[in-house]
Design a protein around this motif. Structure first.
Motif, PDB file in Angstrom:
ATOM      1  N   LEU A   1      -1.005 -12.557  -3.905  1.00 61.06           N
ATOM      2  CA  LEU A   1      -2.257 -11.813  -3.845  1.00 61.06           C
ATOM      3  C   LEU A   1      -2.008 -10.323  -3.646  1.00 61.06           C
ATOM      4  N   LYS A   2      -0.955 -10.028  -2.892  1.00 65.05           N
ATOM      5  CA  LYS A   2      -0.619  -8.637  -2.583  1.00 65.05           C
ATOM      6  C   LYS A   2       0.860  -8.580  -2.227  1.00 65.05           C
ATOM      7  N   LYS A   3       1.536  -7.532  -2.678  1.00 62.31           N
ATOM      8  CA  LYS A   3       2.952  -7.360  -2.348  1.00 62.31           C
ATOM      9  C   LYS A   3       3.184  -5.918  -1.920  1.00 62.31           C
ATOM     10  N   LYS A   4       3.940  -5.773  -0.841  1.00 60.89           N
ATOM     11  CA  LYS A   4       4.288  -4.440  -0.345  1.00 60.89           C
ATOM     12  C   LYS A   4       5.796  -4.378  -0.187  1.00 60.89           C
ATOM     13  N   GLU A   5       6.384  -3.304  -0.646  1.00 62.89           N
ATOM     14  CA  GLU A   5       7.834  -3.121  -0.586  1.00 62.89           C
ATOM     15  C   GLU A   5       8.119  -1.779   0.078  1.00 62.89           C
ATOM     16  N   THR A   6       9.000  -1.808   1.066  1.00 65.84           N
ATOM     17  CA  THR A   6       9.369  -0.563   1.747  1.00 65.84           C
ATOM     18  C   THR A   6      10.878  -0.514   1.936  1.00 65.84           C
ATOM     19  N   LYS A   7      11.399   0.682   1.930  1.00 70.69           N
ATOM     20  CA  LYS A   7      12.818   0.879   2.190  1.00 70.69           C
ATOM     21  C   LYS A   7      13.071   0.579   3.660  1.00 70.69           C
ATOM     22  N   SER A   8      14.106  -0.179   3.915  1.00 67.21           N
ATOM     23  CA  SER A   8      14.419  -0.536   5.289  1.00 67.21           C
ATOM     24  C   SER A   8      14.934   0.674   6.056  1.00 67.21           C
ATOM     25  N   CYS A   9      14.543   0.760   7.302  1.00 65.64           N
ATOM     26  CA  CYS A   9      15.064   1.825   8.152  1.00 65.64           C
ATOM     27  C   CYS A   9      16.325   1.350   8.888  1.00 65.64           C
ATOM     28  N   SER A  10      16.688   0.074   8.716  1.00 68.63           N
ATOM     29  CA  SER A  10      17.831  -0.501   9.431  1.00 68.63           C
ATOM     30  C   SER A  10      19.075  -0.689   8.580  1.00 68.63           C
ATOM     31  N   TYR A  11      18.915  -0.752   7.263  1.00 68.24           N
ATOM     32  CA  TYR A  11      20.040  -0.994   6.371  1.00 68.24           C
ATOM     33  C   TYR A  11      19.671  -0.490   4.983  1.00 68.24           C
ATOM     34  N   LYS A  12      20.541  -0.656   3.985  1.00 72.34           N
ATOM     35  CA  LYS A  12      20.322  -0.057   2.669  1.00 72.34           C
ATOM     36  C   LYS A  12      19.402  -0.865   1.764  1.00 72.34           C
ATOM     37  N   GLY A  13      18.837  -1.928   2.241  1.00 75.30           N
ATOM     38  CA  GLY A  13      17.987  -2.791   1.430  1.00 75.30           C
ATOM     39  C   GLY A  13      16.511  -2.490   1.548  1.00 75.30           C
ATOM     40  N   LEU A  14      15.722  -3.468   1.143  1.00 72.34           N
ATOM     41  CA  LEU A  14      14.271  -3.353   1.149  1.00 72.34           C
ATOM     42  C   LEU A  14      13.647  -4.441   2.003  1.00 72.34           C
ATOM     43  N   ASP A  15      12.520  -4.105   2.616  1.00 70.87           N
ATOM     44  CA  ASP A  15      11.680  -5.087   3.290  1.00 70.87           C
ATOM     45  C   ASP A  15      10.499  -5.336   2.358  1.00 70.87           C
ATOM     46  N   ARG A  16      10.118  -6.610   2.205  1.00 70.56           N
ATOM     47  CA  ARG A  16       9.001  -6.946   1.330  1.00 70.56           C
ATOM     48  C   ARG A  16       8.037  -7.847   2.085  1.00 70.56           C
ATOM     49  N   VAL A  17       6.750  -7.648   1.821  1.00 72.74           N
ATOM     50  CA  VAL A  17       5.715  -8.491   2.395  1.00 72.74           C
ATOM     51  C   VAL A  17       4.915  -9.064   1.239  1.00 72.74           C
ATOM     52  N   TYR A  18       4.906 -10.405   1.142  1.00 73.53           N
ATOM     53  CA  TYR A  18       4.163 -11.121   0.110  1.00 73.53           C
ATOM     54  C   TYR A  18       2.973 -11.799   0.767  1.00 73.53           C
ATOM     55  N   GLN A  19       1.790 -11.538   0.251  1.00 72.80           N
ATOM     56  CA  GLN A  19       0.603 -12.195   0.780  1.00 72.80           C
ATOM     57  C   GLN A  19       0.176 -13.268  -0.217  1.00 72.80           C
ATOM     58  N   TYR A  20       0.181 -14.516   0.232  1.00 72.86           N
ATOM     59  CA  TYR A  20      -0.261 -15.659  -0.555  1.00 72.86           C
ATOM     60  C   TYR A  20      -1.563 -16.187   0.044  1.00 72.86           C
ATOM     61  N   LYS A  21      -2.173 -17.139  -0.639  1.00 80.90           N
ATOM     62  CA  LYS A  21      -3.422 -17.718  -0.155  1.00 80.90           C
ATOM     63  C   LYS A  21      -3.265 -18.330   1.237  1.00 80.90           C
ATOM     64  N   ASP A  22      -2.160 -19.046   1.457  1.00 73.41           N
ATOM     65  CA  ASP A  22      -2.000 -19.805   2.703  1.00 73.41           C
ATOM     66  C   ASP A  22      -1.166 -19.125   3.779  1.00 73.41           C
ATOM     67  N   PHE A  23      -0.308 -18.178   3.395  1.00 74.58           N
ATOM     68  CA  PHE A  23       0.567 -17.536   4.382  1.00 74.58           C
ATOM     69  C   PHE A  23       1.042 -16.183   3.882  1.00 74.58           C
ATOM     70  N   ILE A  24       1.620 -15.427   4.809  1.00 72.45           N
ATOM     71  CA  ILE A  24       2.252 -14.138   4.506  1.00 72.45           C
ATOM     72  C   ILE A  24       3.743 -14.323   4.740  1.00 72.45           C
ATOM     73  N   LEU A  25       4.542 -13.900   3.781  1.00 74.41           N
ATOM     74  CA  LEU A  25       5.995 -14.017   3.856  1.00 74.41           C
ATOM     75  C   LEU A  25       6.597 -12.626   3.963  1.00 74.41           C
ATOM     76  N   VAL A  26       7.482 -12.422   4.940  1.00 76.92           N
ATOM     77  CA  VAL A  26       8.204 -11.161   5.103  1.00 76.92           C
ATOM     78  C   VAL A  26       9.669 -11.442   4.791  1.00 76.92           C
ATOM     79  N   THR A  27      10.253 -10.635   3.885  1.00 69.49           N
ATOM     80  CA  THR A  27      11.657 -10.813   3.525  1.00 69.49           C
ATOM     81  C   THR A  27      12.409  -9.503   3.696  1.00 69.49           C
TER      82      THR A  27
END
Length: 161
Positions: free
Chosen positions: A59-85
């Motif tokens: 439904l919605k996806k947000k991607e941000t540069k991590s402040c802790s390492y060289k990767g990315l943090d992502r937030v996926y919003q689905y109908k039933d839950f929100i997943l943070v990776t």
């Protein structure tokens, strides 16, 4: 006012854990709590790809540069839950760092869902300290948190530690 304070405490704790840099390198999943959805089981710090495929429409996806390492943090919003990776590089494999339930359609592996009673939580997980209505259980590199209002579960989230 008390409900707003509870939600603020839950939000601040979750954000602190996600942004604290206490994430694993993603080389092995923790021996923590398991979330199961549409036949896919994941733990905190495990590969998120199968869950992302099975979860359905984002439904919605947000991607941000991590402040802790060289990767990315992502937030996926689905109908039933929100997943943070998180990932260790921009295009690297994504690992589960948090899951927050959005409705009664999902439950913990032990059968607890939004609307369950506090007594059900205690019967399945044991006693935990009440911290502004938030009951936190730790297992391996994960936490399972239940926000309780009027003796009923109003929020459930898995958090990687």
């Amino acid at each position: 006012m008390k409900t707003v304070l509870k939600k603020l405490v839950v939000f601040v704790v979750t954000a602190a854990v996600i942004l604290s840099g206490n994430v694993s390198t993603g080389k092995a999943a923790s021996k923590g709590y398991v979330f199961k959805y549409k036949g896919v089981s994941v733990q905190m710090h495990s590969d998120a790809s199968k869950l992302i495929k099975k979860a359905g429409k984002v439904l919605k996806k947000k991607e941000t540069k991590s402040c802790s390492y060289k990767g990315l943090d992502r937030v996926y919003q689905y109908k039933d839950f929100i997943l943070v990776t998180y990932s260790n590089s921009k295009n690297g494999k994504q690992y589960v760092n948090g899951i927050k339930f959005r409705n009664k359609n999902v439950s913990t592996k032990e059968g607890i869902k939004i609307g369950s009673s506090l007594n059900s939580v205690i019967n399945k997980y044991g006693k935990a300290k009440d911290n502004f209505g938030v009951y936190t259980y730790k297992k391996g590199k994960s936490k399972l948190q239940f926000e309780i209002t009027n003796e009923k579960v109003t929020t459930i989230q898995y958090v990687g530690i």
